[in-house]
Scaffold this motif. Sequence first.
Motif, PDB file in Angstrom:
ATOM      1  N   ARG A  62       0.854  -1.316   0.210  1.00 27.52           N
ATOM      2  CA  ARG A  62      -0.017  -0.047  -0.120  1.00 27.52           C
ATOM      3  C   ARG A  62       0.594   1.654  -0.091  1.00 27.52           C
ATOM      4  NH1 ARG A  62      -5.393   1.127   3.499  1.00 27.52           N
ATOM      5  NH2 ARG A  62      -5.833   3.151   2.443  1.00 27.52           N
ATOM      6  N   ILE A  63       0.586   2.350  -0.992  1.00 29.03           N
ATOM      7  CA  ILE A  63       1.743   3.303  -1.613  1.00 29.03           C
ATOM      8  C   ILE A  63       1.183   4.342  -0.251  1.00 29.03           C
ATOM      9  CG2 ILE A  63       2.908   2.094  -2.334  1.00 29.03           C
ATOM     10  CD1 ILE A  63       1.525   3.775  -5.101  1.00 29.03           C
ATOM     11  N   GLY A  64      -0.605   4.599  -0.207  1.00 32.60           N
ATOM     12  CA  GLY A  64      -0.687   5.616   0.088  1.00 32.60           C
ATOM     13  C   GLY A  64      -2.657   5.781   0.039  1.00 32.60           C
ATOM     14  N   LEU A  69      -9.535   8.540   1.510  1.00 33.34           N
ATOM     15  CA  LEU A  69      -9.456   7.235   2.213  1.00 33.34           C
ATOM     16  C   LEU A  69      -9.390   6.140   0.986  1.00 33.34           C
ATOM     17  CD1 LEU A  69     -11.307   6.973   5.511  1.00 33.34           C
ATOM     18  CD2 LEU A  69      -9.551   8.278   4.236  1.00 33.34           C
ATOM     19  N   ARG A  70      -9.815   6.430  -0.351  1.00 36.04           N
ATOM     20  CA  ARG A  70      -9.174   5.506  -0.757  1.00 36.04           C
ATOM     21  C   ARG A  70      -8.443   4.880  -1.343  1.00 36.04           C
ATOM     22  NH1 ARG A  70      -7.444   6.384  -6.551  1.00 36.04           N
ATOM     23  NH2 ARG A  70      -8.085   4.248  -7.898  1.00 36.04           N
ATOM     24  N   PRO A  71      -7.572   3.515  -1.501  1.00 36.42           N
ATOM     25  CA  PRO A  71      -6.714   3.020  -0.802  1.00 36.42           C
ATOM     26  C   PRO A  71      -5.961   3.293  -2.241  1.00 36.42           C
ATOM     27  CG  PRO A  71      -8.492   1.255  -0.704  1.00 36.42           C
ATOM     28  CD  PRO A  71      -9.021   2.391  -1.134  1.00 36.42           C
ATOM     29  N   ILE A  72      -4.738   2.658  -2.076  1.00 37.24           N
ATOM     30  CA  ILE A  72      -3.488   3.117  -2.827  1.00 37.24           C
ATOM     31  C   ILE A  72      -2.560   2.209  -3.274  1.00 37.24           C
ATOM     32  CG2 ILE A  72      -2.086   4.509  -5.075  1.00 37.24           C
ATOM     33  CD1 ILE A  72      -3.715   6.837  -4.079  1.00 37.24           C
ATOM     34  N   PHE A  73      -2.708   0.825  -3.820  1.00 38.43           N
ATOM     35  CA  PHE A  73      -1.503  -0.385  -3.984  1.00 38.43           C
ATOM     36  C   PHE A  73      -0.862   0.150  -4.925  1.00 38.43           C
ATOM     37  CE2 PHE A  73      -5.176  -1.485  -1.340  1.00 38.43           C
ATOM     38  CZ  PHE A  73      -4.663  -2.102  -0.129  1.00 38.43           C
ATOM     39  N   GLY A 215     -19.066  -0.890   7.710  1.00 34.49           N
ATOM     40  CA  GLY A 215     -18.163  -2.069   8.738  1.00 34.49           C
ATOM     41  C   GLY A 215     -16.864  -1.150   8.580  1.00 34.49           C
ATOM     42  N   MET A 216     -17.135   0.525   9.113  1.00 36.46           N
ATOM     43  CA  MET A 216     -15.853   2.031   9.672  1.00 36.46           C
ATOM     44  C   MET A 216     -16.645   1.629  11.003  1.00 36.46           C
ATOM     45  SD  MET A 216     -15.477   4.295   6.191  1.00 36.46           S
ATOM     46  CE  MET A 216     -17.239   3.555   5.806  1.00 36.46           C
ATOM     47  N   ASP A 217     -15.819   2.111  12.276  1.00 34.39           N
ATOM     48  CA  ASP A 217     -16.313   3.098  13.366  1.00 34.39           C
ATOM     49  C   ASP A 217     -17.191   4.386  13.146  1.00 34.39           C
ATOM     50  OD1 ASP A 217     -13.324   4.290  14.036  1.00 34.39           O
ATOM     51  OD2 ASP A 217     -12.232   2.982  14.173  1.00 34.39           O
ATOM     52  N   GLU A 218     -17.261   4.869  14.528  1.00 32.52           N
ATOM     53  CA  GLU A 218     -17.663   5.875  13.950  1.00 32.52           C
ATOM     54  C   GLU A 218     -16.849   7.035  13.524  1.00 32.52           C
ATOM     55  OE1 GLU A 218     -20.255   9.325  17.038  1.00 32.52           O
ATOM     56  OE2 GLU A 218     -19.630   7.171  17.615  1.00 32.52           O
ATOM     57  N   TYR A 223     -14.807  10.740   9.931  1.00 35.25           N
ATOM     58  CA  TYR A 223     -13.788  11.578   8.577  1.00 35.25           C
ATOM     59  C   TYR A 223     -14.148  11.425   7.160  1.00 35.25           C
ATOM     60  CZ  TYR A 223      -8.713  13.333   6.877  1.00 35.25           C
ATOM     61  OH  TYR A 223      -8.485  13.304   6.537  1.00 35.25           O
ATOM     62  N   LEU A 224     -14.477   9.866   6.849  1.00 30.76           N
ATOM     63  CA  LEU A 224     -14.856   9.742   5.235  1.00 30.76           C
ATOM     64  C   LEU A 224     -15.852  11.201   4.775  1.00 30.76           C
ATOM     65  CD1 LEU A 224     -15.035   8.312   2.827  1.00 30.76           C
ATOM     66  CD2 LEU A 224     -16.385   7.214   3.530  1.00 30.76           C
ATOM     67  N   LEU A 225     -16.852  11.189   5.778  1.00 29.80           N
ATOM     68  CA  LEU A 225     -18.160  12.012   5.506  1.00 29.80           C
ATOM     69  C   LEU A 225     -17.371  13.590   5.314  1.00 29.80           C
ATOM     70  CD1 LEU A 225     -21.302  10.584   7.082  1.00 29.80           C
ATOM     71  CD2 LEU A 225     -21.054  10.900   4.790  1.00 29.80           C
ATOM     72  N   ALA A 226     -16.554  13.784   6.228  1.00 32.45           N
ATOM     73  CA  ALA A 226     -15.724  14.982   6.781  1.00 32.45           C
ATOM     74  C   ALA A 226     -15.343  15.204   5.113  1.00 32.45           C
ATOM     75  CB  ALA A 226     -14.983  15.456   7.072  1.00 32.45           C
ATOM     76  N   GLN A 227     -14.425  14.300   4.888  1.00 28.30           N
ATOM     77  CA  GLN A 227     -13.078  14.505   2.785  1.00 28.30           C
ATOM     78  C   GLN A 227     -14.124  14.775   2.385  1.00 28.30           C
ATOM     79  OE1 GLN A 227     -10.528  15.582   3.327  1.00 28.30           O
ATOM     80  NE2 GLN A 227      -8.975  14.928   4.495  1.00 28.30           N
ATOM     81  N   MET A 228     -15.071  13.705   2.331  1.00 34.41           N
ATOM     82  CA  MET A 228     -16.161  14.003   1.304  1.00 34.41           C
ATOM     83  C   MET A 228     -17.188  15.380   0.945  1.00 34.41           C
ATOM     84  SD  MET A 228     -18.162   9.235   1.758  1.00 34.41           S
ATOM     85  CE  MET A 228     -19.105  10.422  -0.093  1.00 34.41           C
TER      86      MET A 228
END
Length: 282
Positions: A62-64, A69-73, A215-218, A223-228
């Motif tokens: 994983r490179i970032g 939060l979209r994963p980059i491999f 599958g995500m905790d609070e 944080y995902l919603l904040a970024q979105m």
Amino acid sequence: MGDNNNQKNSGASATGKIPTVISRPATKQEGESAYLLFKQTVCPICDNEFKTRSVKSAGVRRIGSDRDLRPIFAGIDSIKYTLSSCPECGYTAMTRYFSPLNKAQINFIKKDALPKIEPTHLATPETYSYNDALELYRRALICASAKKAKISEISHTFLQTSWLLRGMRNNLVDGGVSENNPKILKLKQQEDLYYKKAFDGFMKSLQQENFPIAGMDENTFNYLLAQMSFKLEKYDITSKLVSSIIVNHAAPHNVREKARDLKDEVLEIMAAQKKAEEEASE
């Protein structure tokens, strides 16, 4: 659902079924097979046993991640391999939601989803092209809607579809296609459409569902919603979400620090907007 100019036979057929487009992947995808494994799966609709592809937990670097939060491999876009699709009946869902299903959901899928999906009757390919994966996400959205899934499941599928379109767009741009190319602009338009649907649905989930959500905790979810919301320029919502994280001492330190950084960005933008409005009114 929006059309995809890069996908062959992207429209529905005259019978209303989604055409089969699971093709042999382009040469560039062949290298991804080194990062994948087959998992035996049983379809909860027709009891067919089949193999589905997933990314190995080891050996993939994983490179970032993107801000949202979209994963980059390295060497693979994992978003293409988060689904399971039965080749015999066509039932498709993100793997985390594939099963179990209750009797009512099975009946809903048989009645309202499967008539719209043409099964492939083919073994799962070694790798998926972006067009292959986009087809599977469309099938997953049909099935999720038919089985009356939780809002969070449908929203999560919308988000993953948006991320897939982003990866598809980035892949083309990295390959030399201009960002002003009509295909790229169309993909961006589709990405934004699915992204907005995901955000709106997740906001409803926040009010109607208990954690974990998708599958995500609070704290991760907020944080995902904040970024979105930041990406969608809904800065008032961003500010409220990051503030809830910052004051939550149960949140991990790194998440709280990222929330503070995002809050600073929001305050800077809102201050600039206020100044511009004041100057315009003078």
